[in-house]
Each structure stands twice: as structure tokens, then as C-alpha cells.
Design an enzyme around this catalytic site. Structure first.
Site, short mmCIF file in Angstrom:
data_model
loop_
_atom_site.label_atom_id
_atom_site.label_comp_id
_atom_site.label_asym_id
_atom_site.label_seq_id
_atom_site.Cartn_x
_atom_site.Cartn_y
_atom_site.Cartn_z
N LEU A 184 39.74 180.85 3.23
CA LEU A 184 40.80 181.32 2.34
C LEU A 184 40.23 181.53 0.94
O LEU A 184 39.41 180.73 0.46
CB LEU A 184 41.94 180.31 2.28
CG LEU A 184 42.62 179.96 3.60
CD1 LEU A 184 43.89 179.16 3.34
CD2 LEU A 184 42.92 181.18 4.44
N GLY A 194 38.89 178.53 6.80
CA GLY A 194 39.63 179.67 7.35
C GLY A 194 38.74 180.64 8.13
O GLY A 194 39.20 181.31 9.06
N ASN A 205 36.17 172.21 7.09
CA ASN A 205 35.70 171.25 6.09
C ASN A 205 36.77 170.86 5.07
O ASN A 205 36.46 170.34 4.01
CB ASN A 205 34.49 171.84 5.35
CG ASN A 205 34.82 173.16 4.66
OD1 ASN A 205 35.59 173.96 5.16
ND2 ASN A 205 34.24 173.38 3.50
N GLU A 206 38.04 171.12 5.40
CA GLU A 206 39.11 170.89 4.43
C GLU A 206 39.08 169.48 3.84
O GLU A 206 39.25 169.30 2.63
CB GLU A 206 40.49 171.15 5.07
CG GLU A 206 40.87 172.61 5.18
CD GLU A 206 40.22 173.34 6.35
OE1 GLU A 206 39.39 172.72 7.06
OE2 GLU A 206 40.55 174.51 6.57
#
Ligand SMILES: CCCCCCCCC/C=C/C(=O)SCCNC(=O)CCNC(=O)[C@H](O)C(C)(C)COP(=O)(O)OP(=O)(O)OC[C@H]1O[C@@H](n2cnc3c(N)ncnc32)[C@H](O)[C@@H]1OP(=O)(O)O
Length: 290
Positions: A114, A159, A183-184
Site C-alpha cells: 500500500l 500489500g 510485515n505489518e
């Protein structure tokens, strides 16, 4: 044979009535288009392009290639997501198209995920629109009737990884510099549950839980071992391999494959119909400290 086809048609109509989320414009079952013996006609190509994405459709094989071309890193901006959905819809409405290979025209990066600049200093309306576009991209790709193959020729965090996970098959280039994963958590944010579900669906619960909690970006061999990617190839073999995999999947009757895909992904589409809420403005501001 006719009875099987009729039953399949009835099932498809029931699915359509059930309210299960699927791209509205996609036909439930596609005819066996573009299945002519190779070599009888010269390959025919159609292409369309916008600022972010280039699409080429080979009408003799029924296979389209979508190349992301949004420098520097193919980040998923609102414009990008909109163009992606429009391009996918065009292909789904084209009877000559049965399969889609997704890859990058940008060296070393498939997609950086994103676009962070879309999540900073914008209005609540913008966040809502952006978030809807992210969901729409996933719903359309994950629920697509086309055979979808991700030809991952670069790093693919967050994303970007979701796009690959939403395809039917993932082939990644072997390169020690490339990484892929959700990897958020490392960024201090939480992958939405539909990112998580798509990941679990590909690699299983335990591997997904560990990877998500630690926010891991996996090397290519590691991603292969855990089933995050299905195959690893040298860069120069990527296109050839993607075409070969596509041919294998397209050898099956469309209606059987499509209904099987629909059955396997139904739970997820039903979940998606609950429309995960748009994160609030303050949530974005806290998350990205802007
Ligand atoms: C619950 C609700 C909670 C609210 C939040 C809800 C969201 C939850 C889900 C989130 C999903 C996501 O995808 S969040 C996004 C996660 N993405 C990432 O963490 C990717 C970070 N990027 C990278 O790792 C790397 O850039 C990588 C892609 C490997 C390429 O490395 P390179 O060395 O080739 O390139 P770099 O030098 O790093 O980057 C080149 C330029 O691109 C920019 N850039 C890099 N990634 C970018 C990105 N995602 N968006 C915009 N711009 C980006 C850099 O800032 C540089 O800009 P200049 O300095 O100007 O040149």
C-alpha cells in the site's frame, strides 16, 4: 455430459443468488474461449495501458500479461488500485481471455504494498475511498474466474504479498535480495483479517501465525519451503515457467476449475461481505505518525 453441464449451471445460478461476494460483472461460468490448436493462426495480441499498468492479451492462447509499471516501487496508490480493478474487469469481460499472469516491469520490486503517502495527512473521505479500493482489489482478484499466476520478479512486502497470495499460483525469481511476506507487525500495524485469512489459506495456520506475529519478510528459499511461493526459478526462466504453468491450468475445463475455485474460496468471500470497516482518520494518524 449435458446433465453435468446443466447441474453446473444450476449451481452457478444458486451461487449467484446466495449473495456470496463476487465481482458482479464476472460471468459465473465462462465458455471455453480461445482454445484453438496452436500454430493454425498467427498469435494475435491486443494491448491496453494506463499510467500504472500495461496489459497484453494473446488472443490465440487466451493468456493476458499484466505488468505493473509505477516507479519507483509499484506502490498501491488509489490511482494504481483503480487502474488495477479496471484492467482486471476489462479482461474478465473479454471472452478471449482465460488466464492472467501478473508481473512487474520495475526492476527488483514486484510491489512495495500500500502506498504509505495515501495514508498520511488526508481527509476521512480519502481514507474511506482508499480503503474501499484496497478491498475491491482483493475481492476482484481473489474471486476472479481467470486462472491467475503471480510471476514475482522482485520484493513483495505487505500489500504486494497480498496480490501474490490472491493468485492461484506463485512463481518467484531466485535472488538473495528479494523478500516477500506480510510485515505489518514490524511496521506497528495489524494485517487486516482478510490479509491474514488469505495467508493462512496458502501456508497453513502455524506458519502464518508465526510469520504474522513477527512481521517476517521471507527470503525466496524460505518462502518456497513454507509454501508462500509454489516455485522458484532463475530470472531468465520466469516468463517461460509462468506460461507453462498457465497452460497446465488452462488444460482443464473452465467450468469445473472455476466452480472448484469458487468452492475453495467461498468462506473467504462470505467473510469479505461483512465489509471490514474503514480504519478511522485517527487510526491512520496514530499508525503512520502523521
Ligand atoms: C488496522 C488499520 C490500521 C491502518 C493501516 C492499515 C494498513 C494495513 C495493511 C498495510 C499494508 C501495506 O501494504 S503497508 C505498506 C508496507 N510496505 C512496506 O513496508 C514497503 C517498504 N519498502 C521497502 O521495503 C522497499 O522500498 C522495497 C519495496 C523493498 C524497495 O527497496 P529499494 O531499495 O529498491 O527502494 P527504496 O529506496 O526503499 O524506495 C524507493 C522510494 O520508494 C518509496 N517507497 C517505498 N515503499 C513505499 C510505499 N509502500 N509507499 C510509498 N512509497 C514507498 C521510498 O520512500 C523511496 O522514496 P524516495 O526516498 O522519495 O526515493
Amino acid at each position: 455430459m449435458a446433465a453435468v453441464a446443466a447441474a453446473a449451471g444450476t449451481f452457478a445460478r444458486r451461487m449467484a443468488r446466495s449473495g456470496v461476494l463476487f465481482p458482479r460483472s464476472s460471468p459465473q461460468v465462462w465458455p471455453q474461449a480461445a482454445r484453438q490448436p496452436p500454430g493454425l493462426l498467427p498469435a494475435q495480441r491486443r494491448a491496453f495501458s494506463n499510467n500504472k499498468i500495461l496489459v497484453e492479451l494473446d488472443t490465440s492462447s487466451g493468456v493476458a500479461t499484466m505488468k505493473f509499471k509505477s516507479p519507483p516501487v509499484n506502490s498501491l496508490s488509489l490511482d494504481f488500485l483503480t487502474e488495477f480493478c479496471i484492467s482486471l474487469e476489462k479482461l474478465e469481460n473479454d471472452r478471449a481471455c482465460r488466464g492472467l499472469i501478473i508481473t512487474s516491469a520495475i526492476p527488483r520490486v514486484f510491489s512495495s504494498g500500500l502506498d504509505i503517502t495515501e495514508m498520511c495527512g488526508k481527509s476521512t473521505e480519502h481514507y474511506a475511498e482508499f480503503w474501499r479500493a484496497v478491498q475491491e482489489m482483493w475481492i476482484r482478484l481473489y474471486g476472479s474466474n481467470l486462472v491467475t499466476v503471480a510471476a514475482i520478479n522482485g520484493s513483495s512486502p505487505a500489500g504486494g504479498c497480498l496480490i501474490a497470495l490472491s493468485c492461484d499460483y506463485r512463481i518467484m525469481v531466485e535472488n538473495p535480495k528479494y523478500v516477500i511476506g506480510l510485515n505489518e507487525a514490524q511496521l506497528g500495524i495489524v494485517a487486516p483479517f482478510w490479509f491474514k485469512d488469505t495467508f493462512v489459506n496458502a501456508v497453513g495456520h502455524r506458519a502464518a501465525e508465526r510469520s504474522l506475529q513477527l512481521g517476517l519478510l521471507h527470503s525466496v528459499p524460505e518462502a518456497h519451503r513454507m509454501g508462500l511461493v509454489d516455485e522458484v526459478v532463475p530470472e531468465e526462466k520466469l516468463q517461460e515457467k509462468a506460461v507453462a504453468v498457465m497452460a497446465q491450468w488452462l488444460a482443464l475445463p473452465d467450468h469445473a476449475r472455476q466452480l472448484t475455485k469458487s468452492m475453495m474460496r467461498k468462506t473467504f468471500r462470505t467473510l469479505s461481505s461483512s465489509h471490514p470497516k474503514t480504519p478511522s482518520r485517527s487510526h491512520f494518524q496514530r499508525t503512520w505518525r502523521c
